[in-house]
Structures are given as structure tokens and as C-alpha cells.
Write an enzyme that holds these catalytic residues in place. Structure first.
Site, PDB file in Angstrom:
ATOM      1  N   ASP A   6       4.406  97.123  51.404  1.00  0.00           N
ATOM      2  CA  ASP A   6       3.804  97.034  52.733  1.00  0.00           C
ATOM      3  C   ASP A   6       4.646  96.136  53.631  1.00  0.00           C
ATOM      4  OD1 ASP A   6       2.168  94.128  52.933  1.00  0.00           O
ATOM      5  OD2 ASP A   6       2.486  94.857  50.891  1.00  0.00           O
ATOM      6  N   SER A   7       4.777  96.537  54.896  1.00  0.00           N
ATOM      7  CA  SER A   7       5.482  95.752  55.909  1.00  0.00           C
ATOM      8  C   SER A   7       6.928  95.503  55.461  1.00  0.00           C
ATOM      9  CB  SER A   7       4.720  94.451  56.177  1.00  0.00           C
ATOM     10  OG  SER A   7       5.168  93.816  57.342  1.00  0.00           O
TER      11      SER A   7
END
Length: 392
Positions: free
Chosen positions: A188-189
Site C-alpha cells: 500500500d502507498s
């Protein structure tokens, strides 16, 4: 007797009045929290953001009024192990493993946590719920490395640590009761950036075959290019600010040539062919939304099977809050289904590409989310007093 009856009637009236007043205050407060310059937020998004941005809870969103948040049920037993993994230069990095019981061989997922490539912005503990839940929902071994971050370690340390984890997973699959032919990467991210970069590195270096990549609201470019979502949602209210993005760039990629490298800015990579099938999840109120969706388009143009879903009404990092947000549960479930289909060889992605848009919860899920948001708002107001009524 008449006096006693009169007292009871007055008591009931006062109690009912105070209850109605409390409901009105909480409802009005929740309505105020939902109003932003960028539009009206769903109730659950509004209350979570207000709690975090006013330092009422930490980013692990530990707000749990009774009966509001339920854990996963029916989960298979998981074994947790904290280990170290050898990386370049003779160093070792910590890693966490969740794996199902049983003989296997089980599929393997390498999960790279988010955190802007910066010390103090994300680690294995802040992402432990996702790591554990992915293992449970996919019946997979999930290996999560604690790659080294800036400012002490600049590019390409994080990418090399991440790739070393892939090599270690392949070499040790048998001892983990894992299947080396079914290794996927996810993150994520900043971790989404690392997941797709590791896919590119393994292709370029003739490394292990990667079955799929799952990218949750990924950072895909360090370059200054016009992106409407970065302009609209960069205040920090939606959990990622422009100042943090600049700090990440200055710390992780201190030299400008690094911004243009394929292994930092895959959106501008010359060659995206022969990468594994991808699921890309984006959030409406997220400065990284547009670059994630543009990356999905570029992957499709390069012939990579790709599915992309934008979740409306939510912010950056929303999947981490799956325990309190229905949209987070939906996003985590989509990622889990995608991985299961890859592992079962049942994944089907249409040749034509179109961004899918997931609307906020409707029907019963909407009622439940709003009811829970109301209860959490009441809990927070009761916990911290009327100062919450002030919206900065």
C-alpha cells in the site's frame, strides 16, 4: 400517590428531553464533520478522519465502542513468526511471517507496508492487521519485510531490500511449506510502489516468476507532473499531505536523477511489458488517486492484464481501517479474491480496460455504517467533551 406519579412523569419527561437533545447534538456534530471543501463525506469516513486529524486516536484507529467493531470470524489458525532476512551488504532486516497451519504447499504473498519511505510513518505494527488478514483470507503465507527507510537509507536501499525478500522467499519456500510457483507481491502507498518495482526488477534480472501484483493506492511517480488529485486532496486532512510527499522525495530520492528512475517512478518507465497481472485500488479523496489510475492505464497499454477500482467516499489508507469501515472491508475483500483467483488459476480479466468505480455502501451496509458512525461520534464526544464541536 399523586405526588409520586407526578415525579415519575417529570422524570420521564426530563430523561426523554435529555436523550433527544443528546441525539440532536450528536447528529448535528456528525453532519458538520461530513462537510468539506471537496464535498460531503460519508458518515463513517467523516468520523474516522475527524478522530485522527484531531489526535483523538492513533492511525491504528483504536476506537471501539461496545458492539460496533467486530473481528474476523471463522478465520483459520495462523502461525506468526518474527525473523530476519539477509539483504545486500551483509545486513539483515526484520520481517514478519503469517502462515496457515497444515502441510501446504501454500501460496506466498510478499507484503510491503506503506509509510512514505520515511522513518516513523509506517511499519510492520501499523500494518499488522492487513498482513494478518491477507494471510487468513487467502490461506497464504504472507511475508512482510521491514525494509530500510530514509533519511538514513536512500534509494535504492528500500528497493534492494524488497527484492532480496523476494529471493529469500523463493529460496525458503519449501521450509515454510510454501509454493515457489505461486508468489505474489502486494503493498500500500509506498509499499505499492515497491511491489510493482520488485515486479520490474525480477523481470529485468531474470528473477523469480511473480504470479500477480496487488497495489493499494500506490505512489507511482516522484516527478512533478500535473495531477488533479494531488492538487485537490493534498492538505493532509485525507491522511497524506503535499508536505509529507515532498519530504519523502527529498529524503528518499535526494538527487533529481532518482526521480526519473523506473524503480522510483514506474509511471514514467519506458518498458512495462511482461509484468504480472495487477489489481490497483485507489481512493476518491487521495492525492495519489490519479497516478495510480494512470499507471493502470499504462500497464494495460503495455499488454499487462489489469483491474483497477476506485472506491468513492474514502481517503488514502482506507483499507487499513477495514475493522471500522465497510469500504475498507470491501477493498480488502477485493484484494483477497483477486489473490485467490490467481492462486486457483481462475482469474479472468477482460481484454478491454475500464476503471471500475465502487460506490459508498448502500442499503443495509449504509445504514450500519451510519449507525456505527453515530455511535462512534457519541463515544468520542463523551470521551473528550464539547471541544469536538469546533471544526478548524
Amino acid at each position: 400517590m399523586m405526588k409520586r406519579r407526578g415525579f415519575i412523569r417529570r422524570f420521564i419527561f426530563v430523561t426523554s428531553f435529555l436523550s433527544a437533545l443528546s441525539v440532536a447534538i450528536v447528529s448535528m456534530t456528525l453532519f458538520i464533520w461530513q462537510q468539506t471543501d471537496e464535498g460531503r463525506l460519508p458518515a463513517k469516513t467523516a468520523v474516522v478522519l475527524h478522530a485522527i486529524n484531531n489526535n483523538l486516536v492513533s492511525l491504528d484507529i483504536n476506537i471501539r465502542p461496545p458492539k460496533i467493531v467486530t473481528g474476523e470470524s471463522g478465520s483459520p489458525s495462523l502461525l506468526r513468526e518474527d525473523i530476519t532476512i539477509p539483504v545486500q551488504g551483509g545486513s539483515q532486516i526484520p520481517a514478519r511471517i503469517y502462515r496457515p497451519s497444515g502441510d501446504g504447499p501454500h501460496p506466498i504473498v510478499i507484503y510491503y507496508h506503506g509509510g512514505a519511505f520515511l522513518e516513523g510513518f509506517g511499519d510492520l505494527d501499523t500494518h499488522n492487521n492487513i498482513i494478518r488478514s491477507l494471510a487468513s483470507r487467502t490461506n497464504s503465507i504472507v511475508i512482510a519485510p521491514s525494509y530500510r527507510v530514509a533519511p538514513e537509507y536512500v534509494f535504492p536501499t528500500a528497493t534492494e531490500d524488497s527484492y532480496s525478500t523476494l529471493l529469500w522467499a523463493q529460496d525458503n519456500a519449501a521450509s515454510l511449506k510454501g509454493d515457489p510457483s505461486k508468489i505474489s507481491v502486494a503493498g500500500d502507498s509506498a509499499g505499492g510502489n515497491l511491489a510493482t518495482v520488485v515486479s520490474m526488477m525480477s523481470r529485468d534480472r531474470n528473477g523469480p516468476s511473480i504470479a500477480s501484483q496487488v497495489l493499494l493506492y500506490p505512489l507511482t511517480t516522484f516527478q512533478d507532473i500535473p495531477l488533479a488529485s494531488r492538487e485537490a486532496y493534498d492538505s493532509g486532512y485525507y491522511l497524506l499531505s503535499r508536505s509529507v510527499m515532498y519530504k519523502a522525495r527529498d529524503s528518499y530520492t535526494p538527487d533529481e536523477w532518482m526521480w526519473n528512475h523506473s524503480y522510483t517512478s514506474p509511471l514514467q518507465a519506458d518498458n512495462l511489458e511482461d509484468l504480472p497481472p495487477a489489481l490497483i485500488v485507489t481512493a476518491e479523496f487521495d492525492p495519489l488517486r490519479d497516478e495510480g489510475e494512470q499507471y493502470a492505464t499504462r500497464l494495460h497499454e503495455a499488454g499487462v492484464p489489469v483491474k483497477a477500482t476506485r472506491y468513492r467516499g474514502v481517503m488514502h489508507g482506507f483499507v487499513s481501517f477495514y475493522e471500522v469501515m465497510q469500504s475498507g472491508r470491501d477493498g480488502l475483500q477485493e484484494a483477497s479474491v483477486f489473490l485467490r483467483q490467481v492462486n486457483n488459476e481462475t482469474l479472468r480479466i477482460r481484454d478491454e480496460y475500464a476503471l471500475q468505480v465502487k460506490e459508498p455502501p448502500k442499503g443495509f451496509d449504509k445504514v450500519r455504517d451510519h449507525t456505527e458512525a453515530f455511535a462512534i461520534a457519541a463515544y468520542l464526544l463523551g470521551k473528550s467533551g464539547a471541544d469536538f464541536l469546533i471544526v478548524e
